[in-house]
Every structure is written in C-alpha cells, then in structure tokens.
Write an enzyme that holds these catalytic residues in place. Structure first.
Site, PDB file in Angstrom:
ATOM      1  N   ASN A   7      26.219  89.934  51.189  1.00 23.58           N
ATOM      2  CA  ASN A   7      27.410  89.196  51.592  1.00 23.58           C
ATOM      3  C   ASN A   7      27.745  89.620  53.023  1.00 23.58           C
ATOM      4  O   ASN A   7      28.280  90.707  53.245  1.00 23.58           O
ATOM      5  CB  ASN A   7      28.555  89.543  50.623  1.00 23.58           C
ATOM      6  CG  ASN A   7      29.825  88.801  50.945  1.00 23.58           C
ATOM      7  OD1 ASN A   7      29.948  88.132  51.975  1.00 23.58           O
ATOM      8  ND2 ASN A   7      30.798  88.924  50.056  1.00 23.58           N
ATOM      9  N   ARG A  87      25.221  85.247  50.154  1.00 22.47           N
ATOM     10  CA  ARG A  87      26.432  84.449  50.040  1.00 22.47           C
ATOM     11  C   ARG A  87      26.577  83.655  51.337  1.00 22.47           C
ATOM     12  O   ARG A  87      26.599  84.223  52.434  1.00 22.47           O
ATOM     13  CB  ARG A  87      27.639  85.365  49.884  1.00 22.47           C
ATOM     14  CG  ARG A  87      28.928  84.579  49.874  1.00 22.47           C
ATOM     15  CD  ARG A  87      30.114  85.491  50.027  1.00 22.47           C
ATOM     16  NE  ARG A  87      31.329  84.702  50.017  1.00 22.47           N
ATOM     17  CZ  ARG A  87      32.461  85.085  50.582  1.00 22.47           C
ATOM     18  NH1 ARG A  87      32.527  86.236  51.221  1.00 22.47           N
ATOM     19  NH2 ARG A  87      33.517  84.328  50.521  1.00 22.47           N
ATOM     20  N   HIS A 176      35.568  80.350  47.781  1.00 25.19           N
ATOM     21  CA  HIS A 176      35.583  81.325  46.674  1.00 25.19           C
ATOM     22  C   HIS A 176      34.927  80.733  45.420  1.00 25.19           C
ATOM     23  O   HIS A 176      35.211  81.165  44.294  1.00 25.19           O
ATOM     24  CB  HIS A 176      37.031  81.720  46.274  1.00 25.19           C
ATOM     25  CG  HIS A 176      37.798  82.459  47.318  1.00 25.19           C
ATOM     26  ND1 HIS A 176      39.142  82.227  47.545  1.00 25.19           N
ATOM     27  CD2 HIS A 176      37.447  83.431  48.171  1.00 25.19           C
ATOM     28  CE1 HIS A 176      39.578  83.021  48.508  1.00 25.19           C
ATOM     29  NE2 HIS A 176      38.567  83.761  48.907  1.00 25.19           N
ATOM     30  N   HIS A 202      42.471  83.179  42.145  1.00 26.57           N
ATOM     31  CA  HIS A 202      41.745  84.198  42.915  1.00 26.57           C
ATOM     32  C   HIS A 202      42.679  84.603  44.049  1.00 26.57           C
ATOM     33  O   HIS A 202      42.811  83.896  45.038  1.00 26.57           O
ATOM     34  CB  HIS A 202      40.436  83.601  43.459  1.00 26.57           C
ATOM     35  CG  HIS A 202      39.677  84.549  44.350  1.00 26.57           C
ATOM     36  ND1 HIS A 202      38.460  85.082  44.007  1.00 26.57           N
ATOM     37  CD2 HIS A 202      39.957  85.055  45.565  1.00 26.57           C
ATOM     38  CE1 HIS A 202      38.047  85.879  44.965  1.00 26.57           C
ATOM     39  NE2 HIS A 202      38.938  85.879  45.935  1.00 26.57           N
ATOM     40  N   ARG A 235      47.045  84.301  56.338  1.00 26.53           N
ATOM     41  CA  ARG A 235      46.944  82.850  56.536  1.00 26.53           C
ATOM     42  C   ARG A 235      48.169  82.144  55.964  1.00 26.53           C
ATOM     43  O   ARG A 235      48.688  82.544  54.918  1.00 26.53           O
ATOM     44  CB  ARG A 235      45.703  82.299  55.845  1.00 26.53           C
ATOM     45  CG  ARG A 235      44.395  82.744  56.452  1.00 26.53           C
ATOM     46  CD  ARG A 235      43.242  81.956  55.815  1.00 26.53           C
ATOM     47  NE  ARG A 235      41.970  82.578  56.083  1.00 26.53           N
ATOM     48  CZ  ARG A 235      41.107  82.948  55.135  1.00 26.53           C
ATOM     49  NH1 ARG A 235      41.365  82.742  53.860  1.00 26.53           N
ATOM     50  NH2 ARG A 235      39.958  83.519  55.469  1.00 26.53           N
ATOM     51  N   ARG A 279      50.174  95.734  48.775  1.00 23.46           N
ATOM     52  CA  ARG A 279      50.700  97.061  48.386  1.00 23.46           C
ATOM     53  C   ARG A 279      51.856  97.468  49.297  1.00 23.46           C
ATOM     54  O   ARG A 279      52.866  97.998  48.845  1.00 23.46           O
ATOM     55  CB  ARG A 279      49.590  98.126  48.472  1.00 23.46           C
ATOM     56  CG  ARG A 279      48.628  98.045  47.324  1.00 23.46           C
ATOM     57  CD  ARG A 279      47.366  98.800  47.597  1.00 23.46           C
ATOM     58  NE  ARG A 279      46.573  98.123  48.614  1.00 23.46           N
ATOM     59  CZ  ARG A 279      45.268  98.305  48.774  1.00 23.46           C
ATOM     60  NH1 ARG A 279      44.629  99.156  48.012  1.00 23.46           N
ATOM     61  NH2 ARG A 279      44.606  97.640  49.707  1.00 23.46           N
ATOM     62  N   GLY A 327      45.327  89.863  42.227  1.00 26.23           N
ATOM     63  CA  GLY A 327      45.324  89.383  40.843  1.00 26.23           C
ATOM     64  C   GLY A 327      44.894  90.450  39.845  1.00 26.23           C
ATOM     65  O   GLY A 327      45.423  90.532  38.743  1.00 26.23           O
ATOM     66  N   GLU A 378      31.255  88.412  42.193  1.00 25.25           N
ATOM     67  CA  GLU A 378      30.460  87.422  42.927  1.00 25.25           C
ATOM     68  C   GLU A 378      29.015  87.902  43.098  1.00 25.25           C
ATOM     69  O   GLU A 378      28.091  87.103  43.101  1.00 25.25           O
ATOM     70  CB  GLU A 378      31.108  87.167  44.297  1.00 25.25           C
ATOM     71  CG  GLU A 378      32.413  86.406  44.182  1.00 25.25           C
ATOM     72  CD  GLU A 378      33.351  86.591  45.357  1.00 25.25           C
ATOM     73  OE1 GLU A 378      34.004  87.657  45.422  1.00 25.25           O
ATOM     74  OE2 GLU A 378      33.426  85.703  46.204  1.00 25.25           O
TER      75      GLU A 378
HETATM   76  P1  ADP Z   1      39.349  89.786  50.250  1.00 25.22           P
HETATM   77  O1  ADP Z   1      39.988  88.427  50.284  1.00 25.22           O
HETATM   78  O2  ADP Z   1      39.344  90.458  51.570  1.00 25.22           O
HETATM   79  O3  ADP Z   1      38.053  89.833  49.499  1.00 25.22           O
HETATM   80  P2  ADP Z   1      40.340  91.413  48.047  1.00 25.22           P
HETATM   81  O4  ADP Z   1      40.092  90.521  46.907  1.00 25.22           O
HETATM   82  O5  ADP Z   1      39.513  92.647  48.191  1.00 25.22           O
HETATM   83  O6  ADP Z   1      40.401  90.634  49.423  1.00 25.22           O
HETATM   84  O7  ADP Z   1      41.880  91.838  47.982  1.00 25.22           O
HETATM   85  C1  ADP Z   1      42.424  92.730  48.906  1.00 25.22           C
HETATM   86  C2  ADP Z   1      43.895  92.789  48.681  1.00 25.22           C
HETATM   87  O8  ADP Z   1      44.192  93.229  47.347  1.00 25.22           O
HETATM   88  C3  ADP Z   1      44.578  93.831  49.561  1.00 25.22           C
HETATM   89  O9  ADP Z   1      44.911  93.303  50.794  1.00 25.22           O
HETATM   90  C4  ADP Z   1      45.808  94.144  48.748  1.00 25.22           C
HETATM   91  O10 ADP Z   1      46.812  93.260  49.188  1.00 25.22           O
HETATM   92  C5  ADP Z   1      45.465  93.800  47.339  1.00 25.22           C
HETATM   93  N1  ADP Z   1      45.516  94.988  46.460  1.00 25.22           N
HETATM   94  C6  ADP Z   1      44.531  95.871  46.222  1.00 25.22           C
HETATM   95  N2  ADP Z   1      44.975  96.850  45.375  1.00 25.22           N
HETATM   96  C7  ADP Z   1      46.260  96.547  45.061  1.00 25.22           C
HETATM   97  C8  ADP Z   1      47.269  97.152  44.235  1.00 25.22           C
HETATM   98  N3  ADP Z   1      47.045  98.272  43.554  1.00 25.22           N
HETATM   99  N4  ADP Z   1      48.473  96.545  44.171  1.00 25.22           N
HETATM  100  C9  ADP Z   1      48.715  95.424  44.856  1.00 25.22           C
HETATM  101  N5  ADP Z   1      47.812  94.814  45.643  1.00 25.22           N
HETATM  102  C10 ADP Z   1      46.604  95.360  45.757  1.00 25.22           C
END
Ligand code: ADP
Length: 392
Positions: A7, A87, A176, A202, A235, A279, A327, A378
């Site tokens: 990826n 990917r 996605h 997602h 975004r 977070r 999620g 993925e």
């Molecule tokens: P990407 O779209 O870059 O693939 P990810 O699916 O890895 O993103 O998601 C990253 C986001 O997940 C982080 O920016 C954060 O906002 C959120 N995240 C990760 N761990 C937690 C947590 N424990 N609580 C809330 N949000 C979280």
C-alpha cells in the site's frame, strides 16, 4: 505461497507478507517520509524494530524491504515471492475487480492520473519498481474504487451537465472499497446470510459510509475524489461548491489554495482549531473546549445524516458496522452516533461498546438493527485477490 500486499502513498509504503492460502502474516512494516528524510519499522513475531535511514525514493525503500526480507530469513530468494498485490487508489470505471498488471493496465492508470493526481503516480512508481526488482512475481492491482462499481447511474451521477460525465468522467467513484467489501462481507458471515442490508461506517482520518445490499455497493459517500461525504480529520466532505468561487473573489485565495484548505485544513482540524485526531478532540471535549465540542457534534451529525439516508435507501438495515481508526477505537463517537438513531429503534449496550479494535456485536438484544465493530483488513483482501489471480 508467499504473497506481498503493498500500500504505497506519495511518501510512504506499507507492506504485509502472507503465507497463502493460510493467510498467515509472516512480516509487516511501514516505510515513511520517503523523499523527505526516511525511516522504517518492521514487525516480526510480535516485535517491532524502527530504523532511521535516508529514503530518497520509493525504489530505495523497496530495495531495503527486499534486503530485510532476506536478513530476517523470511525468504532466501526473492523468487519465493509469487505475487505482489498493490492497492491502487483510482481504477476509474474501468475496473470493478482486481486485475493482473500488464503494460496496458499501467497505461490505463496513467490515463487516470487527472482523477487521482496525488495517489495514482505513487502507485504507478511502486508497481514499476516491483516489476523491475521482483520480475518473477505476478503483480496485481486491487482498486479502492472497485467495490463501488455496482452503483447505478442514478446514484453515481451528479446533477450537473451530462456531458461532464461523458467527456470528463465526472461522477461518483467512491473509495475505501476494499475496506467496505471486507467489512460488509465479514458482516454477512456474522449475520449468517447473504441477502442483507448493511451500512458500513469506515471512519478513520479519512472516512466514508456505504450502503451494501446483498453484498453489492448501492451507494457510498465519497465521490469524484475522497473529499466528499462526511466530515473527516482534515477534509470538509460535502460542501456548497459556491464557496469556492466566493472565497476566490472575496478572500483573494487561488482555487488551489482553497482546494488545499478544503482537503488539509478543514474537518475536525478546521472546526476545532486543535487537531485532526479524534483522540485530541475527545480530550478537548472532556476539558470543555467549545470548539472541540462543536467539531465532535458536527462530525457525529454528518455521519448520522448518511446512515439515515442509507437506511431509507436500503429500506431498513440488518446491521451497521463501525470500522477504521475512529470506528474501531472510539466508544464515545460510536455511542453518540447510535444515540441519534434512537428514533429508528437502534440501541447499543454501553458495556459491550466499551471495547477497542475487537470484532464485537455492540447492539442490545432489542435493537431493531445489529451494530458491530468489525476491524478492517484491507491487506488480507489484497493478498486474497493476488493469490487467486496468481493461481489462475
Ligand atoms: P487513515 O484514514 O489514515 O487510514 P485510520 O483508519 O488509521 O486513518 O484512523 C486514524 C484515526 O483514528 C486517528 O486520526 C484517530 O483520530 C483515530 N483513533 C485512533 N485511535 C483512537 C482512539 N483510541 N480513540 C479515538 N480515536 C482514535
């Protein structure tokens, strides 16, 4: 059979090597800051090793990856790698399924660069590097847009001059897709039936919602580009397009600057002024930071709006699935979303919801619709398609 799932982004390269068809992960890792300074992390047998090394190009990263696979004894010879799955962000309306990469496929990906100017060039570069350095392996492209190709015209078209679609390919493509396919497929297994109505959320740094009926995507929230649909980390998602001209005329910004702001300075970051990371937003909410509270409320509401829309589009739903960073991990966001769906009789159990990153049914027994956390994968989808195409 050893298969590598790759990826690549403009400055990063994630990989995961599998023994197939067992789907056993042998080694994984991430190369970062390619073309900036460079570092990489390798994960093997539960241990993580990080190294800072100059990475000027993707080719240097792939060369190091190959050397490390040998150093760690994962392969003795590169020819043991029978398949490399890539990917690829944009397959336009050409590809609904993964394909074997040929010169012709590369040409199509080049033709699609205007639709994915940030992503497809990096994908093409890395595909070419692997074709050169691992020539014996079958190379496969797995498209982010592929799963959404089942959308009907009435759902994928924008109400703009039809010629924009005919002449320039202006339409909703969705992204996605590999994640939406994995999660909805896994949800079908959990429901124990193929004929199902599933809404997949997602939500990570980027985010998209999909309506999936009997395993096929009916509609999805991302559009011509990933900057459509729900509010995301940086975004804006859906906006009134008139603001582009308005800001150009009144704020003295160029269209490129506005586009950059809509992609990189909007969303949770733009509203909170604090961070794009949910977070940090949650911390801000706990501290009573009003802009964080506003950002979180808006974020939740935009997701709820899409779930409600797709609930009606599908004529009800058997399940809502949460996946990706937010999620899978944020119980606060999940519970705020489901609370707003109470009028549909959808309920989650706070105890079951108190979990991170684990496949779990979190709805109550009397909820009208099941609610799941399903961690996305993925990479395994890329490995599966690569394995199947390499054995055809
Ligand atoms: P990407 O779209 O870059 O693939 P990810 O699916 O890895 O993103 O998601 C990253 C986001 O997940 C982080 O920016 C954060 O906002 C959120 N995240 C990760 N761990 C937690 C947590 N424990 N609580 C809330 N949000 C979280």
């Amino acid at each position: 059979m050893k298969v590598l799932a790759v990826n690549a982004g403009s400055s990063s390269l994630k990989f995961q090597m599998y023994e197939m068809p067992e789907e056993k992960v042998l080694i994984s890792g991430l190369f970062e800051r390619i073309g900036i300074d460079g570092s990489y992390t390798i994960k093997l047998n539960g241990e993580k090793v990080k190294k800072d090394v100059p990475l000027n190009t993707h080719k240097e990263a792939v060369q190091i990856l190959i050397d490390e696979l040998k150093n760690y004894g994962v392969v003795e010879d590169m020819n043991e790698i029978k398949g490399v799955g890539h990917r690829v962000v944009h397959g336009g309306d050409k590809y609904s399924e993964s394909v074997l990469i040929t010169d012709e496929v590369i040409k199509v990906l080049e033709d699609l660069i205007p639709l994915a100017p940030l992503h497809n060039p990096a994908n093409i570069t890395v595909i070419n590097v692997f074709r050169e350095l691992v020539p014996e392996a079958t190379q496969v492209a797995v498209f982010d847009t592929g799963f959404h190709q089942t959308m009907k015209e009435e759902n994928f078209l924008y109400p703009v001059p039809y010629e924009w679609y005919q002449n320039y390919g202006v339409r909703k493509y969705g992204f996605h897709g590999t994640s939406h396919k994995y999660v909805s497929g896994r949800c079908q297994e959990l429901l124990g039936k193929q004929d199902s109505k599933i809404i997949v959320c997602h939500i990570g740094n980027g985010g998209s919602i999909s309506a999936v009926k009997n395993g096929e995507c009916i509609d999805t929230s991302m559009g011509l580009s990933p900057n459509a649909g729900i509010m995301m980390g940086t975004r804006a998602g859906d906006i009134d397009t008139s603001m582009v001209l308005y800001m150009k005329n009144n704020a003295g910004m160029t269209v490129e600057e506005i586009d950059n702001a809509l992609n990189k300075k909007s969303g949770l970051l733009g509203i909170s002024g604090v961070s794009s990371d949910s977070r940090d937003i949650e911390d801000g909410v706990k501290e009573g930071n009003e802009r964080c509270i506003l950002a979180q409320n808006m974020y939740v509401q935009k997701i709820v709006n899409y779930i409600a829309q797709y609930y009606v589009l599908l004529g009800g739903a058997d399940a809502i699935c949460f996946t990706a960073g937010v999620g899978e991990n944020s119980k606060a966001t999940r519970s705020a979303i489901i609370e707003k769906l109470a009028c549909l009789g959808i309920k989650i159990d706070p105890v079951k919801n108190d979990v991170r990153g684990v496949e779990t049914l979190i709805s109550t027994d009397d909820s009208t619709c099941k609610v799941y956390i399903i961690p996305t994968d993925e990479e395994v989808m890329i490995a599966r398609d690569t394995y199947h195409l390499a054995n055809k």
